[in-house]
Design a protein around this motif. Sequence first.
Motif, PDB file in Angstrom:
ATOM      1  N   ALA A  23       0.837  -1.143   0.096  1.00 61.28           N
ATOM      2  CA  ALA A  23      -0.001   0.054  -0.025  1.00 61.28           C
ATOM      3  C   ALA A  23       0.900   1.120  -0.030  1.00 61.28           C
ATOM      4  CB  ALA A  23      -0.940   0.095   1.233  1.00 61.28           C
ATOM      5  N   ASP A  24       0.503   2.150  -0.852  1.00 60.75           N
ATOM      6  CA  ASP A  24       1.350   3.376  -0.956  1.00 60.75           C
ATOM      7  C   ASP A  24       1.182   4.143   0.335  1.00 60.75           C
ATOM      8  OD1 ASP A  24       2.385   5.470  -2.857  1.00 60.75           O
ATOM      9  OD2 ASP A  24       1.225   6.578  -1.737  1.00 60.75           O
ATOM     10  N   GLU A  25       2.448   4.932   0.955  1.00 60.07           N
ATOM     11  CA  GLU A  25       2.465   5.341   2.203  1.00 60.07           C
ATOM     12  C   GLU A  25       1.422   6.594   2.380  1.00 60.07           C
ATOM     13  OE1 GLU A  25       5.584   8.183   4.682  1.00 60.07           O
ATOM     14  OE2 GLU A  25       6.218   7.302   2.714  1.00 60.07           O
ATOM     15  N   ASP A  64       0.739  13.977  -0.522  1.00 60.94           N
ATOM     16  CA  ASP A  64       2.043  13.312  -1.137  1.00 60.94           C
ATOM     17  C   ASP A  64       3.190  13.935  -0.861  1.00 60.94           C
ATOM     18  OD1 ASP A  64       2.636  10.325  -2.410  1.00 60.94           O
ATOM     19  OD2 ASP A  64       3.716  12.016  -3.395  1.00 60.94           O
ATOM     20  N   ASP A  65       3.993  13.128  -0.471  1.00 60.77           N
ATOM     21  CA  ASP A  65       5.494  13.897  -0.082  1.00 60.77           C
ATOM     22  C   ASP A  65       6.129  14.272  -1.331  1.00 60.77           C
ATOM     23  OD1 ASP A  65       7.704  14.293   1.763  1.00 60.77           O
ATOM     24  OD2 ASP A  65       8.844  12.986   0.597  1.00 60.77           O
ATOM     25  N   TRP A  66       6.248  13.514  -2.375  1.00 60.45           N
ATOM     26  CA  TRP A  66       6.604  13.582  -3.854  1.00 60.45           C
ATOM     27  C   TRP A  66       5.989  14.951  -4.292  1.00 60.45           C
ATOM     28  CZ3 TRP A  66       5.281  13.261  -8.988  1.00 60.45           C
ATOM     29  CH2 TRP A  66       6.311  13.199 -10.051  1.00 60.45           C
ATOM     30  N   LEU A  67       4.583  14.957  -4.263  1.00 59.34           N
ATOM     31  CA  LEU A  67       4.401  16.188  -4.847  1.00 59.34           C
ATOM     32  C   LEU A  67       4.379  17.295  -3.887  1.00 59.34           C
ATOM     33  CD1 LEU A  67       0.752  15.051  -5.474  1.00 59.34           C
ATOM     34  CD2 LEU A  67       2.419  15.562  -7.276  1.00 59.34           C
ATOM     35  N   GLY A  68       4.823  17.062  -2.542  1.00 61.73           N
ATOM     36  CA  GLY A  68       5.266  18.362  -1.999  1.00 61.73           C
ATOM     37  C   GLY A  68       6.356  19.051  -2.329  1.00 61.73           C
ATOM     38  N   THR A  69       7.322  18.052  -2.772  1.00 59.31           N
ATOM     39  CA  THR A  69       8.789  18.732  -3.453  1.00 59.31           C
ATOM     40  C   THR A  69       8.366  19.442  -4.838  1.00 59.31           C
ATOM     41  OG1 THR A  69       9.178  16.801  -4.781  1.00 59.31           O
ATOM     42  CG2 THR A  69       9.848  16.876  -2.489  1.00 59.31           C
ATOM     43  N   LEU A  70       7.263  19.234  -5.339  1.00 55.69           N
ATOM     44  CA  LEU A  70       7.105  20.225  -6.604  1.00 55.69           C
ATOM     45  C   LEU A  70       6.218  21.232  -6.432  1.00 55.69           C
ATOM     46  CD1 LEU A  70       6.503  17.218  -9.223  1.00 55.69           C
ATOM     47  CD2 LEU A  70       8.493  18.629  -8.962  1.00 55.69           C
ATOM     48  N   ASP A  72       6.972  10.334 -16.530  1.00 58.69           N
ATOM     49  CA  ASP A  72       7.067  11.194 -15.253  1.00 58.69           C
ATOM     50  C   ASP A  72       5.822  11.919 -15.307  1.00 58.69           C
ATOM     51  OD1 ASP A  72       9.462  10.146 -14.700  1.00 58.69           O
ATOM     52  OD2 ASP A  72      10.650  11.679 -15.470  1.00 58.69           O
ATOM     53  N   ILE A  73       5.476  12.585 -16.233  1.00 59.52           N
ATOM     54  CA  ILE A  73       4.113  13.393 -16.317  1.00 59.52           C
ATOM     55  C   ILE A  73       2.938  12.836 -16.174  1.00 59.52           C
ATOM     56  CG2 ILE A  73       3.590  13.575 -18.909  1.00 59.52           C
ATOM     57  CD1 ILE A  73       3.567  16.473 -16.560  1.00 59.52           C
ATOM     58  N   GLU A  74       2.970  11.422 -16.692  1.00 60.60           N
ATOM     59  CA  GLU A  74       1.746  10.618 -16.349  1.00 60.60           C
ATOM     60  C   GLU A  74       1.842  10.182 -14.676  1.00 60.60           C
ATOM     61  OE1 GLU A  74      -1.623   8.567 -17.300  1.00 60.60           O
ATOM     62  OE2 GLU A  74      -0.436   9.902 -18.618  1.00 60.60           O
ATOM     63  N   THR A  75       2.890   9.937 -14.152  1.00 55.23           N
ATOM     64  CA  THR A  75       2.749   9.896 -12.709  1.00 55.23           C
ATOM     65  C   THR A  75       2.398  10.977 -12.081  1.00 55.23           C
ATOM     66  OG1 THR A  75       4.853   8.237 -13.007  1.00 55.23           O
ATOM     67  CG2 THR A  75       4.389   9.169 -10.769  1.00 55.23           C
ATOM     68  N   LEU A  76       2.756  12.074 -12.443  1.00 57.28           N
ATOM     69  CA  LEU A  76       2.462  13.484 -11.881  1.00 57.28           C
ATOM     70  C   LEU A  76       0.979  13.599 -11.781  1.00 57.28           C
ATOM     71  CD1 LEU A  76       3.025  16.252 -10.406  1.00 57.28           C
ATOM     72  CD2 LEU A  76       3.445  17.069 -12.664  1.00 57.28           C
ATOM     73  N   ALA A  77       0.507  13.137 -12.882  1.00 58.13           N
ATOM     74  CA  ALA A  77      -1.097  13.335 -13.316  1.00 58.13           C
ATOM     75  C   ALA A  77      -1.889  12.706 -12.419  1.00 58.13           C
ATOM     76  CB  ALA A  77      -1.513  13.130 -14.747  1.00 58.13           C
ATOM     77  N   ARG A  78      -1.455  11.273 -12.382  1.00 53.39           N
ATOM     78  CA  ARG A  78      -2.174  10.232 -11.693  1.00 53.39           C
ATOM     79  C   ARG A  78      -1.982  10.527 -10.074  1.00 53.39           C
ATOM     80  NH1 ARG A  78      -1.673   4.350 -14.530  1.00 53.39           N
ATOM     81  NH2 ARG A  78      -1.955   4.940 -16.652  1.00 53.39           N
ATOM     82  N   LEU A  79      -1.052  10.721  -9.637  1.00 54.12           N
ATOM     83  CA  LEU A  79      -0.898  11.321  -8.124  1.00 54.12           C
ATOM     84  C   LEU A  79      -1.601  12.415  -7.834  1.00 54.12           C
ATOM     85  CD1 LEU A  79       2.980  10.532  -7.500  1.00 54.12           C
ATOM     86  CD2 LEU A  79       0.981   9.167  -7.061  1.00 54.12           C
ATOM     87  N   TRP A  80      -1.725  13.382  -8.949  1.00 59.02           N
ATOM     88  CA  TRP A  80      -2.552  14.677  -8.528  1.00 59.02           C
ATOM     89  C   TRP A  80      -4.143  14.229  -8.675  1.00 59.02           C
ATOM     90  CZ3 TRP A  80      -2.184  18.712  -5.800  1.00 59.02           C
ATOM     91  CH2 TRP A  80      -2.951  19.905  -5.839  1.00 59.02           C
TER      92      TRP A  80
END
Length: 701
Positions: free
Chosen positions: A195-197, A210-216, A294-302
Amino acid sequence: MSTDAWLEANNRYLAASLQWMRLRLRRLIAENPTPSADFVPTPPPGLPEPKGGWFRGWLGPKQTTTTKEMKLLPQGKGPSIEEQLAEAVAERDGAAAMDPPPALLLLAERFGLSDFERDTLLLCAAMEFDPGMTWLCAQAQGSSSRPWPSFGLALSALDDPSWDALSVHRPLRYARLIEVNQPGGTPLTSSSLRADERVVNFLKGLNVLDDWLGTLLALEREDPREGLSDSQAQVAETIFHRLQNAVAESGLPVVQLMGSDPASKVAVANRICLALNRQLYRIAAEALPQQVADIETLARLWQRETLLLPVALYIAGENLDTASADLQAALRRFLTRGVGLVFLGLPETPAEWADTTISALVNKPTAREQEAAWSSLTGVESESKPTDVGAMLAGQFNLNLTDIRKVASSAAKEHSDDLTLNELWDRCRDLTRPRLDTLAQRLQPKATWDDLVLPPEPMALIRRIAGQVRTRHRVYDQWGFSEKMNRGFGISALFSGESGTGKTMAAEVLANDLRLNLYRIDLSAVVSKYIGETEKNLRKLFDAAEQGGAILFFDEADALFGKRSEVKDSHDRYANIEINYLLQRMEAFSGLAILATNMKSALDPAFMRRLRFIVDLPFPGVRERQLIWEKALPPGVPKQDLDYARLARLNISGGNIHSIALNAAFAAAGDGQTVTMPILLAAARAEMRKLEKPIHESEFR
């Protein structure tokens, strides 16, 4: 229900769900009691080994039922696994009767999870909540080397198994709720799941980005109730109503906010988010990843964040017109992925970045709104007369409300007792100092009106320029001329004259008197051989100076403002396009622009019409040259027996006089002497030879 009460109820539901999951795994173990040959059971860390060995003796943490009561062993008197499961289901259903619902049920509803997908996610998250689950997973799968959940385990242990839960288009994998570790040729059903953190935290009641989104992304922290003027609030209200109608018809569109001030556009977006009870995050378009994966990952996480949190995204795209094709393609891909409410900040023209869009123009507060803001925040009166300082500041500096509050607040803290107009003015000038390091050179103006020696007519014209800069707010806004005009609010002037007649000094005098920054344009940096680059540089130049704190000084202006030529080839056509753009931009510029040239006849006639002032600086006569000589040497220079009337007979310009005085001062300082007539005459002879002017030795005896 209060937050603390909800957290407590959510923990009860989570505990009941974990107990239910343990029993499901134990039932699977009971139904398949024979482990594979490679299975070597090991105890969970920190627990004593129960009687009868691990395989038959351990039931997991916080359990009192003995292994004799499991179907794995001969039947005892205690409840069976089925009875325990029925009791766990009833306890879980009872704990779910809370408002708002538990986090797991909320997540399942928002992502459209089936019961099987929801319980698969619970199985993965249970590994984070209960260390003993690793041993149960290994035992249920009959291998000590597989102490993790897998799709195969979920398909065997849970009700209503569905193969499409493994699809990359279903929420578990598409929204990255779980991670699949599939090394080499490992079958998908045997691969470990995790499970994702971010999801684990949500299930526990911790709902943070999300921590990764928080860096962007950057969180917008400005108070949305204070950052808008009335005119901007009206724009925000219009967009809000259009959003409501669009959502009812076709879903959330991309909101394109156009304008020259990024802060105002962010403030409008923030006000809309306040009405929608959303938190606004910002990112620059240049910070977006450009690789497809990478942009697909960003879109799905957002996308995932928009379902877990009430959020919206602001993308600053002010430089998109100069961005690479890869970046523009990445942004287009992101916006077409259905990423919730997105605001796209653009400088001028809306773009077709998505199927549905809402476009609106966001300007800075009007001059009257800026004046009212200054007056309410400062209450300072002018040193010269009891005039509202707000009108003077709003007349020169074009600021948004955030910047006005920032200037007024910082000035009040440092000068609470003696806050003056000059202090506010200097802070506004420094705040609006444009970033023109690569396109212009900032000059430190030191010359004053006393240093400028000109005939009465050009001197009067230059003073009129200063007067119009000071009073333009009164004429345009208070007297209503702005209601009859849509261009020409700026002031442009041409200083024409031979080299050394004082064109640059006159510009310095204006900058010093008006307390503004003076930028001399570097034509070598502005003019480019590449098609379209000159226009882009000019746009950056004028846009950066629009806030009103700078004077643009085009020295040798005939090189840039020359006459348009007859079109004979493509080079002529693009050269004319550059001049046409400059004509339009000069007329639209709201600040003070000064052109200087010694070739007035070389300028395009269209520029002459658009210039408000044309000041001819004549070659100084004898009277003017004497005044220039008297002011050429600073008071601190030691001098003796100087005949200024004789020096004035030398037919040279004021710039040459300054060079002679400077060279004479160096000569005297090197010999340890004072500046005398012989030293000045020797320096004058050298200057005349440099200029290739005829020398009459009688003038230098």
